[in-house]
Design a protein around this motif. Structure first.
Motif, mmCIF file in Angstrom:
data_model
loop_
_atom_site.group_PDB
_atom_site.id
_atom_site.type_symbol
_atom_site.label_atom_id
_atom_site.label_comp_id
_atom_site.label_asym_id
_atom_site.label_seq_id
_atom_site.Cartn_x
_atom_site.Cartn_y
_atom_site.Cartn_z
ATOM 1 N N LEU A 1 -24.187 24.162 -85.510
ATOM 2 C CA LEU A 1 -23.830 24.195 -86.927
ATOM 3 C C LEU A 1 -24.818 25.036 -87.725
ATOM 4 O O LEU A 1 -24.411 25.871 -88.546
ATOM 5 C CB LEU A 1 -23.775 22.765 -87.480
ATOM 6 C CG LEU A 1 -23.485 22.645 -88.974
ATOM 7 C CD1 LEU A 1 -22.050 23.080 -89.258
ATOM 8 C CD2 LEU A 1 -23.725 21.227 -89.444
ATOM 9 N N SER A 2 -26.096 24.859 -87.482
ATOM 10 C CA SER A 2 -27.089 25.627 -88.235
ATOM 11 C C SER A 2 -27.042 27.110 -87.888
ATOM 12 O O SER A 2 -27.183 27.970 -88.768
ATOM 13 C CB SER A 2 -28.488 25.060 -88.004
ATOM 14 O OG SER A 2 -28.859 25.200 -86.653
ATOM 15 N N ILE A 3 -26.835 27.441 -86.627
ATOM 16 C CA ILE A 3 -26.718 28.851 -86.227
ATOM 17 C C ILE A 3 -25.491 29.473 -86.887
ATOM 18 O O ILE A 3 -25.540 30.604 -87.381
ATOM 19 C CB ILE A 3 -26.653 28.973 -84.691
ATOM 20 C CG1 ILE A 3 -28.026 28.669 -84.090
ATOM 21 C CG2 ILE A 3 -26.187 30.356 -84.274
ATOM 22 C CD1 ILE A 3 -28.024 28.583 -82.580
ATOM 23 N N THR A 4 -24.393 28.731 -86.935
ATOM 24 C CA THR A 4 -23.168 29.234 -87.566
ATOM 25 C C THR A 4 -23.380 29.476 -89.057
ATOM 26 O O THR A 4 -22.936 30.498 -89.594
ATOM 27 C CB THR A 4 -22.018 28.235 -87.353
ATOM 28 O OG1 THR A 4 -21.845 28.020 -85.965
ATOM 29 C CG2 THR A 4 -20.731 28.748 -87.952
ATOM 30 N N ILE A 5 -24.077 28.564 -89.723
ATOM 31 C CA ILE A 5 -24.316 28.721 -91.166
ATOM 32 C C ILE A 5 -25.195 29.937 -91.440
ATOM 33 O O ILE A 5 -24.901 30.763 -92.309
ATOM 34 C CB ILE A 5 -24.925 27.441 -91.755
ATOM 35 C CG1 ILE A 5 -23.873 26.339 -91.796
ATOM 36 C CG2 ILE A 5 -25.489 27.686 -93.142
ATOM 37 C CD1 ILE A 5 -24.412 24.983 -92.181
ATOM 38 N N VAL A 6 -26.289 30.086 -90.679
ATOM 39 C CA VAL A 6 -27.224 31.192 -90.924
ATOM 40 C C VAL A 6 -26.568 32.532 -90.609
ATOM 41 O O VAL A 6 -26.565 33.453 -91.435
ATOM 42 C CB VAL A 6 -28.511 31.001 -90.104
ATOM 43 C CG1 VAL A 6 -29.363 32.246 -90.145
ATOM 44 C CG2 VAL A 6 -29.288 29.812 -90.627
ATOM 45 N N TRP A 7 -26.011 32.690 -89.421
ATOM 46 C CA TRP A 7 -25.420 33.974 -89.052
ATOM 47 C C TRP A 7 -24.126 34.246 -89.820
ATOM 48 O O TRP A 7 -23.816 35.402 -90.128
ATOM 49 C CB TRP A 7 -25.166 34.031 -87.550
ATOM 50 C CG TRP A 7 -26.455 34.192 -86.796
ATOM 51 C CD1 TRP A 7 -27.115 33.231 -86.123
ATOM 52 C CD2 TRP A 7 -27.241 35.369 -86.689
ATOM 53 N NE1 TRP A 7 -28.276 33.744 -85.589
ATOM 54 C CE2 TRP A 7 -28.371 35.050 -85.921
ATOM 55 C CE3 TRP A 7 -27.100 36.667 -87.164
ATOM 56 C CZ2 TRP A 7 -29.357 35.981 -85.620
ATOM 57 C CZ3 TRP A 7 -28.093 37.601 -86.856
ATOM 58 C CH2 TRP A 7 -29.197 37.250 -86.096
ATOM 59 N N GLY A 8 -23.394 33.202 -90.143
ATOM 60 C CA GLY A 8 -22.186 33.393 -90.956
ATOM 61 C C GLY A 8 -22.524 33.871 -92.351
ATOM 62 O O GLY A 8 -21.836 34.719 -92.923
ATOM 63 N N GLY A 9 -23.610 33.345 -92.930
ATOM 64 C CA GLY A 9 -24.052 33.821 -94.237
ATOM 65 C C GLY A 9 -24.502 35.265 -94.189
ATOM 66 O O GLY A 9 -24.250 36.042 -95.114
ATOM 67 N N LEU A 10 -25.183 35.639 -93.113
ATOM 68 C CA LEU A 10 -25.602 37.034 -92.962
ATOM 69 C C LEU A 10 -24.398 37.960 -92.857
ATOM 70 O O LEU A 10 -24.338 38.999 -93.529
ATOM 71 C CB LEU A 10 -26.491 37.179 -91.732
ATOM 72 C CG LEU A 10 -26.962 38.588 -91.409
ATOM 73 C CD1 LEU A 10 -27.888 39.094 -92.508
ATOM 74 C CD2 LEU A 10 -27.637 38.645 -90.069
ATOM 75 N N VAL A 11 -23.437 37.595 -92.048
ATOM 76 C CA VAL A 11 -22.230 38.423 -91.891
ATOM 77 C C VAL A 11 -21.454 38.498 -93.202
ATOM 78 O O VAL A 11 -20.989 39.565 -93.606
ATOM 79 C CB VAL A 11 -21.349 37.875 -90.746
ATOM 80 C CG1 VAL A 11 -19.987 38.537 -90.733
ATOM 81 C CG2 VAL A 11 -22.050 38.071 -89.418
ATOM 82 N N ALA A 12 -21.340 37.373 -93.906
ATOM 83 C CA ALA A 12 -20.612 37.369 -95.179
ATOM 84 C C ALA A 12 -21.315 38.247 -96.216
ATOM 85 O O ALA A 12 -20.656 38.984 -96.957
ATOM 86 C CB ALA A 12 -20.485 35.938 -95.701
ATOM 87 N N SER A 13 -22.641 38.200 -96.272
ATOM 88 C CA SER A 13 -23.348 39.033 -97.244
ATOM 89 C C SER A 13 -23.243 40.508 -96.894
ATOM 90 O O SER A 13 -23.125 41.358 -97.778
ATOM 91 C CB SER A 13 -24.812 38.611 -97.341
ATOM 92 O OG SER A 13 -25.477 38.832 -96.125
ATOM 93 N N ILE A 14 -23.262 40.859 -95.614
ATOM 94 C CA ILE A 14 -23.099 42.256 -95.204
ATOM 95 C C ILE A 14 -21.712 42.755 -95.578
ATOM 96 O O ILE A 14 -21.562 43.862 -96.113
ATOM 97 C CB ILE A 14 -23.361 42.413 -93.695
ATOM 98 C CG1 ILE A 14 -24.847 42.251 -93.412
ATOM 99 C CG2 ILE A 14 -22.867 43.761 -93.191
ATOM 100 C CD1 ILE A 14 -25.192 42.193 -91.938
ATOM 101 N N LEU A 15 -20.690 41.950 -95.331
ATOM 102 C CA LEU A 15 -19.325 42.364 -95.674
ATOM 103 C C LEU A 15 -19.155 42.496 -97.185
ATOM 104 O O LEU A 15 -18.468 43.408 -97.661
ATOM 105 C CB LEU A 15 -18.314 41.375 -95.102
ATOM 106 C CG LEU A 15 -18.196 41.360 -93.581
ATOM 107 C CD1 LEU A 15 -17.236 40.267 -93.135
ATOM 108 C CD2 LEU A 15 -17.770 42.713 -93.059
#
Length: 55
Positions: A11-25
């Motif tokens: 869950l924590s890995i998904t939140i951190v990397w998902g936030g990074l991907v969302a901010s890049i997009l």
């Protein structure tokens, strides 16, 4: 590791990397602001410098 610890790790890995991907997009879709607020970077006041005070 227990199952609960692994679930929280995923869950924590998904939140951190998902936030990074969302901010890049988001930055790829809107790279520059359309207009700046008053007093911003592009307000054409090159001649006016900051106030200098003897204190």
């Amino acid at each position: 590791m227990t199952g609960l610890a692994i679930a929280f790790l995923i869950l924590s890995i998904t939140i951190v990397w998902g936030g990074l991907v969302a901010s890049i997009l988001f930055l790829r879709s809107r790279p520059e602001p359309a207009e700046y607020p008053p007093g911003g970077v592009d307000d054409h006041r090159e001649d006016i410098g900051p106030a200098e005070r003897d204190t």
